[in-house]
Design an enzyme around this catalytic site. Structure first.
Site, PDB file in Angstrom:
ATOM      1  N   ARG A  36     -13.602 -12.141 -11.556  1.00 46.09           N
ATOM      2  CA  ARG A  36     -13.282 -12.707 -10.244  1.00 46.09           C
ATOM      3  C   ARG A  36     -14.592 -12.942  -9.469  1.00 46.09           C
ATOM      4  O   ARG A  36     -15.572 -12.231  -9.696  1.00 46.09           O
ATOM      5  CB  ARG A  36     -12.410 -11.691  -9.490  1.00 46.09           C
ATOM      6  CG  ARG A  36     -11.723 -12.224  -8.244  1.00 46.09           C
ATOM      7  CD  ARG A  36     -11.123 -11.077  -7.451  1.00 46.09           C
ATOM      8  NE  ARG A  36     -10.096 -10.369  -8.189  1.00 46.09           N
ATOM      9  CZ  ARG A  36      -8.811 -10.689  -8.175  1.00 46.09           C
ATOM     10  NH1 ARG A  36      -8.387 -11.674  -7.454  1.00 46.09           N
ATOM     11  NH2 ARG A  36      -7.932  -9.984  -8.882  1.00 46.09           N
ATOM     12  N   CYS A  43      -6.701  -4.647  -5.646  1.00 47.89           N
ATOM     13  CA  CYS A  43      -6.526  -3.854  -4.423  1.00 47.89           C
ATOM     14  C   CYS A  43      -7.276  -4.464  -3.238  1.00 47.89           C
ATOM     15  O   CYS A  43      -6.692  -4.715  -2.180  1.00 47.89           O
ATOM     16  CB  CYS A  43      -6.987  -2.422  -4.665  1.00 47.89           C
ATOM     17  SG  CYS A  43      -6.898  -1.387  -3.202  1.00 47.89           S
ATOM     18  N   THR A 139      -8.906  -2.721 -16.343  1.00 56.33           N
ATOM     19  CA  THR A 139      -8.545  -4.113 -16.046  1.00 56.33           C
ATOM     20  C   THR A 139      -7.274  -4.248 -15.217  1.00 56.33           C
ATOM     21  O   THR A 139      -6.842  -5.364 -14.914  1.00 56.33           O
ATOM     22  CB  THR A 139      -8.402  -4.910 -17.362  1.00 56.33           C
ATOM     23  OG1 THR A 139      -7.613  -4.130 -18.268  1.00 56.33           O
ATOM     24  CG2 THR A 139      -9.754  -5.187 -17.984  1.00 56.33           C
ATOM     25  N   SER A 141      -3.545  -4.419 -13.479  1.00 51.05           N
ATOM     26  CA  SER A 141      -2.193  -4.894 -13.796  1.00 51.05           C
ATOM     27  C   SER A 141      -1.961  -6.271 -13.203  1.00 51.05           C
ATOM     28  O   SER A 141      -2.747  -6.759 -12.385  1.00 51.05           O
ATOM     29  CB  SER A 141      -1.165  -3.911 -13.241  1.00 51.05           C
ATOM     30  OG  SER A 141      -1.313  -3.801 -11.836  1.00 51.05           O
ATOM     31  N   LEU A 182       9.230  -4.268   0.129  1.00 54.42           N
ATOM     32  CA  LEU A 182       9.463  -3.767   1.492  1.00 54.42           C
ATOM     33  C   LEU A 182       8.252  -4.005   2.394  1.00 54.42           C
ATOM     34  O   LEU A 182       8.408  -4.413   3.542  1.00 54.42           O
ATOM     35  CB  LEU A 182       9.831  -2.285   1.453  1.00 54.42           C
ATOM     36  CG  LEU A 182      11.207  -2.030   0.813  1.00 54.42           C
ATOM     37  CD1 LEU A 182      11.470  -0.549   0.676  1.00 54.42           C
ATOM     38  CD2 LEU A 182      12.327  -2.688   1.616  1.00 54.42           C
ATOM     39  N   MET A 315       1.109   3.205 -10.712  1.00 54.16           N
ATOM     40  CA  MET A 315       0.113   2.142 -10.514  1.00 54.16           C
ATOM     41  C   MET A 315      -0.405   2.226  -9.090  1.00 54.16           C
ATOM     42  O   MET A 315       0.010   1.477  -8.207  1.00 54.16           O
ATOM     43  CB  MET A 315       0.745   0.782 -10.795  1.00 54.16           C
ATOM     44  CG  MET A 315       1.016   0.557 -12.261  1.00 54.16           C
ATOM     45  SD  MET A 315       1.650  -1.087 -12.552  1.00 54.16           S
ATOM     46  CE  MET A 315       1.527  -1.220 -14.322  1.00 54.16           C
ATOM     47  N   LEU A 316      -1.300   3.179  -8.865  1.00 53.82           N
ATOM     48  CA  LEU A 316      -1.816   3.426  -7.517  1.00 53.82           C
ATOM     49  C   LEU A 316      -3.333   3.476  -7.559  1.00 53.82           C
ATOM     50  O   LEU A 316      -3.924   4.062  -8.480  1.00 53.82           O
ATOM     51  CB  LEU A 316      -1.276   4.751  -6.979  1.00 53.82           C
ATOM     52  CG  LEU A 316       0.241   4.830  -6.783  1.00 53.82           C
ATOM     53  CD1 LEU A 316       0.669   6.245  -6.445  1.00 53.82           C
ATOM     54  CD2 LEU A 316       0.699   3.854  -5.710  1.00 53.82           C
ATOM     55  N   ALA A 317      -3.965   2.884  -6.532  1.00 56.83           N
ATOM     56  CA  ALA A 317      -5.426   2.821  -6.484  1.00 56.83           C
ATOM     57  C   ALA A 317      -6.041   4.215  -6.534  1.00 56.83           C
ATOM     58  O   ALA A 317      -7.029   4.442  -7.241  1.00 56.83           O
ATOM     59  CB  ALA A 317      -5.861   2.088  -5.220  1.00 56.83           C
ATOM     60  N   HIS A 441      -0.897  20.627  19.494  1.00 53.05           N
ATOM     61  CA  HIS A 441       0.211  20.080  20.276  1.00 53.05           C
ATOM     62  C   HIS A 441      -0.359  19.154  21.346  1.00 53.05           C
ATOM     63  O   HIS A 441      -1.333  19.511  21.995  1.00 53.05           O
ATOM     64  CB  HIS A 441       0.986  21.213  20.954  1.00 53.05           C
ATOM     65  CG  HIS A 441       2.061  20.705  21.864  1.00 53.05           C
ATOM     66  ND1 HIS A 441       3.249  20.203  21.367  1.00 53.05           N
ATOM     67  CD2 HIS A 441       2.132  20.587  23.208  1.00 53.05           C
ATOM     68  CE1 HIS A 441       4.003  19.808  22.392  1.00 53.05           C
ATOM     69  NE2 HIS A 441       3.344  20.030  23.514  1.00 53.05           N
TER      70      HIS A 441
HETATM   71  P1  NAI Z   1       8.410  -1.359  -7.832  1.00 56.76           P
HETATM   72  O1  NAI Z   1       8.568  -0.828  -9.210  1.00 56.76           O
HETATM   73  O2  NAI Z   1       7.946  -0.490  -6.740  1.00 56.76           O
HETATM   74  O3  NAI Z   1       9.797  -1.986  -7.346  1.00 56.76           O
HETATM   75  C1  NAI Z   1      10.470  -2.995  -8.078  1.00 56.76           C
HETATM   76  C2  NAI Z   1      11.910  -3.020  -7.602  1.00 56.76           C
HETATM   77  O4  NAI Z   1      12.548  -4.151  -8.167  1.00 56.76           O
HETATM   78  C3  NAI Z   1      12.715  -1.805  -8.021  1.00 56.76           C
HETATM   79  O5  NAI Z   1      13.393  -1.309  -6.897  1.00 56.76           O
HETATM   80  C4  NAI Z   1      13.670  -2.359  -9.078  1.00 56.76           C
HETATM   81  O6  NAI Z   1      14.880  -1.663  -9.120  1.00 56.76           O
HETATM   82  C5  NAI Z   1      13.845  -3.782  -8.585  1.00 56.76           C
HETATM   83  N1  NAI Z   1      14.273  -4.741  -9.588  1.00 56.76           N
HETATM   84  C6  NAI Z   1      13.880  -4.806 -10.882  1.00 56.76           C
HETATM   85  N2  NAI Z   1      14.493  -5.857 -11.505  1.00 56.76           N
HETATM   86  C7  NAI Z   1      15.286  -6.450 -10.573  1.00 56.76           C
HETATM   87  C8  NAI Z   1      16.155  -7.576 -10.579  1.00 56.76           C
HETATM   88  N3  NAI Z   1      16.343  -8.307 -11.689  1.00 56.76           N
HETATM   89  N4  NAI Z   1      16.798  -7.925  -9.460  1.00 56.76           N
HETATM   90  C9  NAI Z   1      16.622  -7.182  -8.329  1.00 56.76           C
HETATM   91  N5  NAI Z   1      15.818  -6.114  -8.248  1.00 56.76           N
HETATM   92  C10 NAI Z   1      15.143  -5.745  -9.367  1.00 56.76           C
HETATM   93  O7  NAI Z   1       7.472  -2.648  -8.028  1.00 56.76           O
HETATM   94  P2  NAI Z   1       6.636  -3.482  -6.966  1.00 56.76           P
HETATM   95  O8  NAI Z   1       7.164  -3.291  -5.596  1.00 56.76           O
HETATM   96  O9  NAI Z   1       6.583  -4.859  -7.521  1.00 56.76           O
HETATM   97  O10 NAI Z   1       5.221  -2.813  -7.047  1.00 56.76           O
HETATM   98  C11 NAI Z   1       4.485  -2.851  -8.270  1.00 56.76           C
HETATM   99  C12 NAI Z   1       3.541  -1.693  -8.372  1.00 56.76           C
HETATM  100  O11 NAI Z   1       2.533  -1.787  -7.395  1.00 56.76           O
HETATM  101  C13 NAI Z   1       4.242  -0.365  -8.190  1.00 56.76           C
HETATM  102  O12 NAI Z   1       3.847   0.498  -9.201  1.00 56.76           O
HETATM  103  C14 NAI Z   1       3.758   0.123  -6.857  1.00 56.76           C
HETATM  104  O13 NAI Z   1       3.639   1.529  -6.815  1.00 56.76           O
HETATM  105  C15 NAI Z   1       2.391  -0.563  -6.701  1.00 56.76           C
HETATM  106  N6  NAI Z   1       2.131  -0.790  -5.297  1.00 56.76           N
HETATM  107  C16 NAI Z   1       1.860   0.271  -4.496  1.00 56.76           C
HETATM  108  C17 NAI Z   1       1.671   0.105  -3.146  1.00 56.76           C
HETATM  109  C18 NAI Z   1       1.439   1.308  -2.300  1.00 56.76           C
HETATM  110  O14 NAI Z   1       1.116   2.348  -2.819  1.00 56.76           O
HETATM  111  N7  NAI Z   1       1.610   1.216  -0.992  1.00 56.76           N
HETATM  112  C19 NAI Z   1       1.720  -1.223  -2.526  1.00 56.76           C
HETATM  113  C20 NAI Z   1       2.042  -2.248  -3.452  1.00 56.76           C
HETATM  114  C21 NAI Z   1       2.225  -2.026  -4.784  1.00 56.76           C
END
Ligand code: NAI
Length: 463
Positions: A36, A43, A139, A141, A182, A315-317, A441
């Site tokens: 890149r 991240c 590398t 995800s 979310l 998959m966390l930084a 407090h």
């Molecule tokens: P995720 O695994 O957190 O959530 C994917 C969601 O999609 C699950 O709730 C699953 O049940 C749903 N799903 C799967 N197939 C589906 C379908 N066909 N129709 C409807 N719903 C379906 O994956 P996400 O949010 O894409 O994140 C990917 C990775 O990145 C995760 O491992 C996450 O921990 C990491 N990440 C972490 C962050 C943080 O720590 N704040 C921020 C962004 C990503």
């Protein structure tokens, strides 16, 4: 053949660049390969950092639009999305430049281009081949899509496209009620989109504490996000106006049609190992494409290691960073290990959601007896003064020893509050230890203390 290094790290995300810094600190001649244009990986460039900039900015906008009047401030905010995006880009640039500086400071060579392992001990970058005693794969995800649905980053976007939209869509469908869905769903909802989250399971945030999942669903619904739970998207096609979707009950049944200006695909990520040469050198992967390693992060090929999203685990930084530091120390002849049970998870919505350790469901499955203490932010003076009273802290402690086994928080500042519990758990502390520690407090930290009091003989004071 070019220079010989002690270590070549492929990938400059939080796992790779932190590992490179620690290697250099320990006196190893280190290079980092990055294709890149800027350092920092997903991240810093298209993930954690830009999303947090937009989360913080959209939160301020939402506060001004919806929560000022109640506290006696009259204002009508006007969104300038271009400027908000420019601020996000500035934040990204400052962070990626920061990594560049750290590489220079630590005398780490930045090899620009795609890295391919041609044999153990040899990495090809462009036309040059570099030798190293150890090669570290970091590398990361890449986003996954659903069968038959193509991410075009215009109307059907991944998190990358959702961080770059040039106008606020009137309607947005988010596929997947996990972390990305979310966080980014909240960003666009706050800026004015009508957001619908379609989640396959019967509740959002899979894997988290059941009560936290229910509470977060309730809170985000109250904030204006619609949810279609136990539902799956079976097709999504870009048309002239927007995207036409077909949604079916997860268990089967009648399909319904829906359309949206933008669809965000957030159903998970997969390890990224494209054109890395794994097959050629015989590095083994598992059935989910993750590189297999032993407890010292070494693959089945001697001298080739892997860390971060590309191997098993969350998959966390911060998980990748910790693995990077430990691997560097192992290569230096020291020892180290990670307690994967103590890696906190945070969802940066408002309220935030955070967790560490075991859930009640996991402990029940393991046959462990435990006490649970729960305390709501509603009963905390500081949370009331902030006008942010949704949520609670839950602390789980071993019934026999009182050792803290887990904590689950939804509420203001949850991502910062969880850290106290992580530290206590790291030192194998008890709920009583938290309860007997003086908490300032009025602060939100008192909710953690009260939950600990509730976990030890149900003696919370302010409820
Ligand atoms: P995720 O695994 O957190 O959530 C994917 C969601 O999609 C699950 O709730 C699953 O049940 C749903 N799903 C799967 N197939 C589906 C379908 N066909 N129709 C409807 N719903 C379906 O994956 P996400 O949010 O894409 O994140 C990917 C990775 O990145 C995760 O491992 C996450 O921990 C990491 N990440 C972490 C962050 C943080 O720590 N704040 C921020 C962004 C990503």
């Amino acid at each position: 053949m070019s220079e010989k290094y002690d270590v070549i790290v492929i990938g400059s995300g939080p796992g790779g660049y932190v590992c490179a810094i620690r290697c250099a600190q320990l006196g190893m001649k280190t290079a980092i390969v990055e294709k890149r244009g800027t350092l920092g990986g997903t991240c810093l460039n298209i993930g954690c950092i830009p999303s947090k900039a937009l989360l913080a900015s959209s939160e301020k906008f939402d506060e001004a639009a919806n929560h000022f009047e109640h506290i006696g401030i009259e204002a009508k905010p006007k969104l300038n999305l271009k400027k908000m995006m420019a601020f996000k880009d500035e934040v990204v640039e400052a962070n990626t430049k920061g990594v560049e500086f750290l590489m220079k400071k630590n005398k780490i060579d930045h090899l620009k281009g795609h890295g391919e392992i041609v044999e153990a001990g040899k990495v090809k970058v462009g036309k040059d081949t570099y030798e190293a005693d150890s090669i570290i794969i970091a590398t990361g995800s890449d986003v996954i899509s659903l069968p038959g649905i193509e991410i075009d980053e215009k109307k059907i976007v991944s998190s990358t496209g959702a961080l770059e939209l040039s106008k606020v869509p009137d309607t947005m469908v988010v596929i997947g009620g996990g972390v990305i869905g979310l966080e980014l769903g909240c960003v666009w909802s706050r800026l004015g989109s009508k957001v619908t989250v379609v989640e396959y399971l019967d509740q959002i945030l899979p894997g988290m504490d059941e009560e936290v999942r229910k509470e977060s669903h309730k809170v985000f619904k109250k904030q204006g996000i619609d949810f279609k739970l136990s539902s799956k998207v079976t097709s999504a096609k870009s048309g002239k106006g927007g995207v036409d979707l077909t949604i079916e009950p997860a268990a089967g049944g009648d399909a319904e049609e829906m359309s949206a200006d933008i669809v965000l695909m957030a159903v998970g990520r997969k390890p990224y190992t494209d054109k890395l040469g794994l097959d050629k050198v015989g590095v083994e992967t598992d059935d989910r494409g993750r590189i297999k390693t032993d407890e010292f992060f070494e693959t089945n090929v001697e001298g080739i290691f892997a860390i971060g999203d590309v191997i098993a685990g969350p998959m966390l930084a911060h998980k990748a960073e910790d693995e990077g530091v430990i691997l560097a120390e192992i290569l230096h002849g020291e020892s180290g290990h990670i307690d994967y049970n103590l890696i906190p998870g945070v969802v940066y919505t408002w309220p935030e959601v955070a967790n560490v350790g075991k859930t009640e469901a996991q402990l029940k499955e393991d046959g462990v007896k435990f006490n649970t203490g729960k305390f709501p932010f509603m009963a905390n003076g500081r949370a009331r003064a902030m006008g942010s009273t949704d949520g609670f802290v839950k602390i789980i402690a071993d019934a026999a020893t009182d050792k803290v086994l887990g904590a689950h928080i939804i509420g203001p500042g949850a991502g910062d509050l969880i850290q106290e519990v992580v530290s206590v758990m790291e030192f194998e502390g008890t709920a009583e230890d938290i309860a007997r520690t003086c908490h300032a407090h009025p602060t939100l930290t008192e909710v953690v203390k009260e939950a600990a009091l509730a976990a030890t003989d149900d003696r919370a004071l302010h409820i």
